[in-house]
Design an enzyme around this catalytic site. Sequence first.
Site, PDB file in Angstrom:
ATOM      1  N   PRO A   1       1.011  -1.252  -0.177  1.00  0.00           N
ATOM      2  CG  PRO A   1       0.093  -0.932   2.294  1.00  0.00           C
ATOM      3  CD  PRO A   1       1.017  -1.759   1.203  1.00  0.00           C
TER       4      PRO A   1
ATOM      5  CE1 TYR B   1      -0.974  10.502 -13.086  1.00  0.00           C
ATOM      6  CE2 TYR B   1      -1.132  11.322 -10.617  1.00  0.00           C
ATOM      7  CZ  TYR B   1      -0.322  10.397 -11.750  1.00  0.00           C
ATOM      8  OH  TYR B   1       0.750  10.024 -11.473  1.00  0.00           O
TER       9      TYR B   1
ATOM     10  CB  CYS C   1       5.526  30.360 -17.318  1.00  0.00           C
ATOM     11  SG  CYS C   1       5.806  31.792 -16.117  1.00  0.00           S
ATOM     12  CD  GLU C   2       4.033  23.791 -18.389  1.00  0.00           C
ATOM     13  OE1 GLU C   2       3.052  23.088 -18.984  1.00  0.00           O
ATOM     14  OE2 GLU C   2       5.159  23.273 -18.655  1.00  0.00           O
TER      15      GLU C   2
END
Length: 410
Positions: A276, A318, A343-344
């Site tokens: 886990p 995701y 900067c995205e």
Amino acid sequence: MSFFHHRDGVLHAEDVPLPAIAEAVGTPVHIYSAAALRHAADAFSSALGAIPGTRFAFAVKANPNTAVLRLLARAGYGADIVSGGELRRALAAGMRAKDIVFSGVGKTDRELTDALDAGIGQFSLELEEEGQVLSALASARNVRAPVVLRVNPDVDAGTHAKISTGRRENKFGVAIAEAPAMYGRLARLAGLDLRGVALHIGSQLHDLAPLERAYRRVGALVAELRAAGIAVTQVDLGGGLGIPYAAGEIVPSLVDYGAMVGRVTAGWDVALTFEPGRVIAGAAGVLLTRVIWVKPGAGHPFVIVDAAMNDLARPALYDAFHRFEAVAPRGERMVANIAGPVCESGDTFAVARDIDRVRRGDLAVLHTTGAYGAAMASTYNCRPISPQVMVDGGDYAIVGERRDPVELAA
Ligand code: PLP
């Protein structure tokens, strides 16, 4: 149970008010609750530990912080590793070599050698050629490597494609139909002590049904191997249990998971291993951040915080959801986009989200960042690696220093 809660209008980690940590350490900062980690570790091992010989190997990839690993070692956990770096981390944290299992689809000769020399408890083979190489390396050292064969059961885990690992087209494991013949050949290699099989079909699973299907396929494989006269003593059932990120998100309970495992594996007569990661560390962490600006936007305002995708990549990778909460909410709400300074446009934590109204300078947290949070940090945009703090009751300690990108750069 949450170990992050408001007391007198201020968000605390256990007994520590978060503004005290912001003041002392700065933001952004990853904060872990030791009590939450212990609670999750004990809950998991209690739910699954009924069968004697069961081993728990924390998936180090979820959170490789040494203090976290040390705490889990004290809770009886070993480590599931996927690199030489994780091997060194697990050993440095006091995990016993025999409690370490080595997964990973691309182990180098150097990594295999280091793990052999350390005397780890299990290698999970990903292909036949890896078994041949490992056998030769082990024979040259006059040892036999403890080995299981990772199979790909071709089950759709129903999770995000980028964290799905058990479908035929994924890169992990060997096709389950080919496993019996391959197992027979590997069993004849002098440097291998072939003990059983392993699987792991994906992460953040919301449903037990795919896990049960995969486990049943492995049970059938174990029966087939035994019918062919091959001994099987160990099965590694991997990790993958989902956790709630959003309020009201339904995930399998540990009790239901334990009951399913008990039902499916009854009569297997093997020692089980679990790997886990998220279910142990996810809810034990928050990312504390400060609002730099509330910037007007075409639709909704942008809350620009000082944490970014280099601190928490899951939303960019995701489209993952992390709950956002003001540390000292004023009881007002706003609808906003939440973004970091990178900067995205992908450096966005939330779009059109109903949140606590915040202003420039306010503190806030992104919740449930203890797994695959700091673990994925980068220095993108020459930003520092953020510090990590462990809270235990009313005390806290820096367990990961802020790392200067200029020092780290080539
Ligand atoms: N074991 C293996 C082989 C993995 O690849 C992973 C993660 O994808 C895990 C265990 C841990 O998974 P999780 O964090 O979902 O429990």
